[in-house]
Structure formats: C-alpha cells, structure tokens
Scaffold this motif. Structure first.
Motif, PDB file in Angstrom:
ATOM      1  N   ALA A  40       2.070   0.057   1.589  1.00  0.00           N
ATOM      2  CA  ALA A  40       1.917  -1.297   1.033  1.00  0.00           C
ATOM      3  C   ALA A  40       0.478  -1.623   0.634  1.00  0.00           C
ATOM      4  O   ALA A  40       0.214  -2.011  -0.510  1.00  0.00           O
ATOM      5  N   GLU A  41      -0.452  -1.442   1.565  1.00  0.00           N
ATOM      6  CA  GLU A  41      -1.829  -1.883   1.279  1.00  0.00           C
ATOM      7  C   GLU A  41      -2.491  -1.015   0.204  1.00  0.00           C
ATOM      8  O   GLU A  41      -3.311  -1.495  -0.566  1.00  0.00           O
ATOM      9  N   THR A  42      -2.111   0.268   0.151  1.00  0.00           N
ATOM     10  CA  THR A  42      -2.650   1.161  -0.885  1.00  0.00           C
ATOM     11  C   THR A  42      -2.124   0.770  -2.262  1.00  0.00           C
ATOM     12  O   THR A  42      -2.871   0.781  -3.249  1.00  0.00           O
ATOM     13  N   ILE A  43      -0.826   0.436  -2.321  1.00  0.00           N
ATOM     14  CA  ILE A  43      -0.234   0.039  -3.606  1.00  0.00           C
ATOM     15  C   ILE A  43      -0.921  -1.224  -4.128  1.00  0.00           C
ATOM     16  O   ILE A  43      -1.291  -1.311  -5.302  1.00  0.00           O
ATOM     17  N   VAL A  44      -1.142  -2.199  -3.245  1.00  0.00           N
ATOM     18  CA  VAL A  44      -1.802  -3.441  -3.671  1.00  0.00           C
ATOM     19  C   VAL A  44      -3.206  -3.124  -4.192  1.00  0.00           C
ATOM     20  O   VAL A  44      -3.605  -3.579  -5.279  1.00  0.00           O
ATOM     21  N   LEU A 126      -0.718 -11.743  -2.279  1.00  0.00           N
ATOM     22  CA  LEU A 126      -1.808 -12.547  -2.835  1.00  0.00           C
ATOM     23  C   LEU A 126      -3.060 -12.468  -1.943  1.00  0.00           C
ATOM     24  O   LEU A 126      -4.181 -12.358  -2.443  1.00  0.00           O
ATOM     25  N   THR A 127      -2.860 -12.484  -0.633  1.00  0.00           N
ATOM     26  CA  THR A 127      -3.998 -12.426   0.292  1.00  0.00           C
ATOM     27  C   THR A 127      -4.717 -11.076   0.182  1.00  0.00           C
ATOM     28  O   THR A 127      -5.952 -11.018   0.117  1.00  0.00           O
ATOM     29  N   LEU A 128      -3.945  -9.987   0.161  1.00  0.00           N
ATOM     30  CA  LEU A 128      -4.528  -8.647   0.054  1.00  0.00           C
ATOM     31  C   LEU A 128      -5.188  -8.442  -1.311  1.00  0.00           C
ATOM     32  O   LEU A 128      -6.308  -7.922  -1.405  1.00  0.00           O
ATOM     33  N   ALA A 129      -4.491  -8.867  -2.362  1.00  0.00           N
ATOM     34  CA  ALA A 129      -5.013  -8.648  -3.717  1.00  0.00           C
ATOM     35  C   ALA A 129      -6.315  -9.420  -3.923  1.00  0.00           C
ATOM     36  O   ALA A 129      -7.218  -8.955  -4.633  1.00  0.00           O
ATOM     37  N   THR A 130      -6.428 -10.593  -3.302  1.00  0.00           N
ATOM     38  CA  THR A 130      -7.659 -11.372  -3.413  1.00  0.00           C
ATOM     39  C   THR A 130      -8.811 -10.614  -2.755  1.00  0.00           C
ATOM     40  O   THR A 130      -9.887 -10.456  -3.340  1.00  0.00           O
ATOM     41  N   ARG A 131      -8.576 -10.114  -1.537  1.00  0.00           N
ATOM     42  CA  ARG A 131      -9.605  -9.330  -0.842  1.00  0.00           C
ATOM     43  C   ARG A 131      -9.995  -8.105  -1.679  1.00  0.00           C
ATOM     44  O   ARG A 131     -11.178  -7.799  -1.854  1.00  0.00           O
ATOM     45  N   ASP A 132      -8.972  -7.416  -2.209  1.00  0.00           N
ATOM     46  CA  ASP A 132      -9.236  -6.186  -2.960  1.00  0.00           C
ATOM     47  C   ASP A 132      -9.963  -6.477  -4.268  1.00  0.00           C
ATOM     48  O   ASP A 132     -10.833  -5.718  -4.695  1.00  0.00           O
TER      49      ASP A 132
END
Ligand code: HEM
Ligand SMILES: *[C@@H]1O[C@H](CO)[C@@H](O)[C@H](O)[C@H]1NC(C)=O
Ligand SMILES: *[C@@H]1O[C@H](CO)[C@@H](O)[C@H](O)[C@H]1NC(C)=O
Ligand SMILES: *[C@@H]1O[C@H](CO)[C@@H](O)[C@H](O)[C@H]1NC(C)=O
Ligand SMILES: *[C@@H]1O[C@H](CO)[C@@H](O)[C@H](O)[C@H]1NC(C)=O
Length: 325
Positions: A40-44, A126-132
């Motif tokens: 999940a986190e890698t895909i984001v 949205l939270t992860l994508a913002t950080r990334d």
C-alpha cells in the motif's frame, strides 16, 4: 469496598486503555496495512512521486486538501466526495478555491483496489500522498504517517464556514479555531508554514492593499514595498490572478514563509496575525531555522492527521474516493 478480582482488574485496564487511545487518536498505528496490503504505502509513494515530478504544483494542492479534509468532520476524505443531485458536498463550497489533484487520488485508489480490494481508505491515501508529495523534494519521507483511518459517509458544503478559518481572521479567531480541533498555538504557527508553498488568489488578500478599513487605505502591518509589488499584480477587483505566497520560492518547501513573515511579508491578514501575539511571534522567529521547521512540521502534521478520525468499524472503505459506497 469489594476488592476487584485479577480478571476484573484486567478487563478494567483493557477498557481504560481502549478509551484512552480512542480519545488520543491512538488507534491509528504504524503500517496498519502491513498484513492486509503490504504494498500500500509503496503504491501511494510511486504514483505520487511520478505525478509530482511532472506537476510540482500538486504538492501544495494535496497539502491544502489534507488540511481542509481534517478540519471538516475529521480526516475522513469527506473533501473528496462529489456533490449529488440532492447534496452539495464540501468540495463545492466557495472556500474550495483552487483545490485540485482529485484525479491523482482516484488513480492511486484504483491501483490499490487492484492490489487489495476494499482495504485501504481514501482518508489514509490522502494523508500518505500529502506526506509523500511534500517529501518528494527530499527523496525521503519527511515525517511518519500513522494509518488505519476509515472513510466518512457525509460531506456537506454547509460544514465549511464554521470549521475553516478565513484568511481575514485575527489571532483570537485562529487560536480558537485550532483549539476546537485539539491543536495548540504552536501547531497553528507551525502549520501556517504550509504557506511556504502554493498560490493564492488576489481577492484573498487585496483588501489589505486597497481598502483595509473601508477608507481606501493600505494595511500598515504589510511591508510597503511588498504591497507595491502586489498592487502591480492585483487590481482591486481581480479574483482570478494568483500570487506565490512565499515570494520567489513557491514550489520549494523551506522556511521561507517564516523569514518572509518576520519581514512583514505574510500575504494574508491571518499570516500577519501570527506576529500580533508575543508567544506566537517567538515561535515564528524560531521556525526561521529550517531544521526546526522541518522537525516541528512533521509533528504537527501527525497531530492534524489524527483529528476526529474514524477507526475500527466506523465509516467505510470507499470503492472510489469521489463517491460513498
Ligand atoms: C491558519 C489558517 C489558514 C488560513 C486562513 C488559510 C487560508 C488559505 C487561503 C485563503 C489560501 C489561498 C487559496 C486560493 O486563493 O486559491 C490558502 C492556500 C494554501 N494553504 Fe492555507 N490557510 C490556513 C492554514 C493552512 C494549513 C494548516 C495548511 C497546511 C498545513 C495550509 C496549506 C495551504 C497551501 C499549501 C495553500 C496553497 C494551495 C495552492 O497552491 O493551490 N493552509 N490558504
Ligand atoms: C468549487 O465550487 C464551485 C461551486 O461553488 C464549483 O463550480 C467548482 O467546480 C468547485 N471546484 C472544485 C475544485 O471542486
Ligand atoms: C477578532 O475577530 C472576531 C471575529 O471577527 C471579533 O469578534 C473580535 O472582536 C476580534 N478580536 C480582536 C482582538 O480584534
Ligand atoms: C472601501 O470600502 C468602503 C466600505 O466598505 C466602500 O464604501 C468603498 O466603496 C470602498 N472603496 C473602494 C475603492 O473599493
Ligand atoms: C467526480 O466529479 C469529477 C468532476 O466532475 C469526475 O471527473 C469524477 O469522475 C467524479 N467521480 C465520481 C466517483 O463520480
């Protein structure tokens, strides 16, 4: 008083711990999807970095979208829901000026539905994508994101005015607006640093240039040469032209917002307001040191990302981010 038996004490402690963690958003945790969706986190990150590389403005779009999401009904991706014939959703509020990037979040959601159906929430995306997105510039995550949020089923444009501060707010109003979300004056100052990237429309600040108190005057707290520069871009009635909030470094995530602010070059009344309180002004001065800003920003983003989250079996996992199931 009767003594509690060992097992009763145990149950009591479990319940107390559970209550405590709910109150503190503590049910979010590191790598919530480790077993259910390991990629999940890698895909984001992959999709976010690919899109940000071609469109640097996306960083500011995501950051502001995440803020708007969390301040209205908590971080539940309610900002992503489309209006329907019978409902005007948050994204169609007048305060939505320049929100964008929805299609990138749908692209991520669709990749995640392929990899692990019905598992990863739009609120976490949205939270992860913002950080990334913010971290792209550094090629490594700037802060840790806890996960386990679920998606809300309600999105109302009418929720916006009471929850999102206006750019004309004074310090008292900003402080209580953040306090209503469990955030401190420290968080308010640190998170205002989000304005180190991105654009603002002329009408969000032009009364400061042309008619501050209704007497055709200029805001005396705004640096006069900066005001002259802004007047060259924005006519009194312009509501379409945009200006970089951190002049000259609007796509660079740095402490430029705070150095500008100390020179009376904060763009909004709400930015300048941070200098009107002694405690807040001291924090502004501290955050001109970039390393301090980066550390503090990560910590405050973590707190903002935990506002009123839905967890456990609350809400739902949306199939697409633009529509409730
Ligand atoms: C303190 C209260 C705040 C007020 C009154 C405020 C107000 C605004 C306004 C009026 C704009 C311009 C929108 C436009 O004209 O298109 C803006 C842009 C922006 N805000 Fe804030 N904001 C606040 C806090 C925050 C926070 C906490 C964050 C994130 C941590 C944030 C991130 C951004 C970003 C990144 C943009 C640029 C968006 C773009 O380039 O499209 N703001 N804000
Ligand atoms: C913002 O809201 C207006 C209606 O008030 C709507 O026409 C517009 O499409 C919305 N913008 C976004 C980005 O959703
Ligand atoms: C701040 O703004 C609020 C709302 O507009 C107003 O009621 C209040 O008097 C203002 N406070 C100060 C100190 O100017
Ligand atoms: C300034 O504001 C006052 C009071 O709202 C209004 O009567 C006047 O027309 C405005 N002047 C300009 C130049 O916009
Ligand atoms: C939401 O609205 C946008 C813009 O109108 C559209 O492109 C998108 O397909 C819609 N999403 C859903 C899930 O209906």
């Amino acid at each position: 008083m009767k003594k509690m038996t060992g097992s009763r004490v145990f149950v009591f402690l479990m319940v107390a711990t559970a209550l405590l963690s709910v109150c503190h958003g503590g049910v979010l945790r590191k790598k919530f999807y480790r077993k259910t969706c390991p990629s999940a986190e890698t895909i984001v990150q992959d999709i976010t970095w690919k899109r940000v590389a071609n469109n640097p403005e996306l960083v500011a779009k995501f950051l502001r979208m995440h803020f708007h999401d969390c301040f209205v009904r908590g971080c539940d991706a309610s900002i992503l829901i489309n209006s329907t014939a019978s409902n005007t959703a948050e994204k169609d509020s007048p305060a939505n000026l320049s929100l964008a990037g929805f299609e990138v979040l749908e692209e991520i959601k669709s990749a995640l539905e392929n990899a692990c159906p019905n598992t990863v929430s739009c609120a976490d995306i949205l939270t992860l994508a913002t950080r990334d997105a913010v971290s792209f510039q550094f090629k490594k995550p700037l802060w840790e994101v806890l996960t386990g949020r679920r998606d809300g089923r309600v999105s109302l444009a009418s929720d916006i005015p009471a929850n999102l501060p206006s750019p004309f707010s004074n310090f008292t109003t900003l402080k209580s607006g953040f306090s209503n979300k469990g955030l401190t004056v420290h968080d308010l100052v640190v998170l205002s640093g989000g304005h180190t990237i991105g654009l603002a429309h002329c009408n969000t600040f032009s009364p400061r240039l042309y008619n501050f108190t209704g007497k055709g005057d200029q805001d005396p707290s705004l640096d006069p040469s900066y005001a002259t520069f802004l007047k060259g871009i924005c006519s009194p009635t312009d509501s379409t032209t945009t200006v970089e909030m951190d002049q000259g470094s609007g796509t660079n995530f740095d402490s430029g917002y705070f150095t500008g602010l100390t020179k009376n070059k904060g763009l909004f009344v709400s930015d300048a307001a941070l200098l009107t309180n002694k405690g807040a002004r001291n924090i502004v001065n501290e955050l001109t040191i970039q390393a301090d800003f980066f550390t503090e920003f990560g910590q405050s983003m973590k707190r903002m990302g935990a506002i009123d989250v839905l967890t456990g079996t609350a809400g739902e996992i949306r199939k697409v981010c633009g529509k409730i199931n």
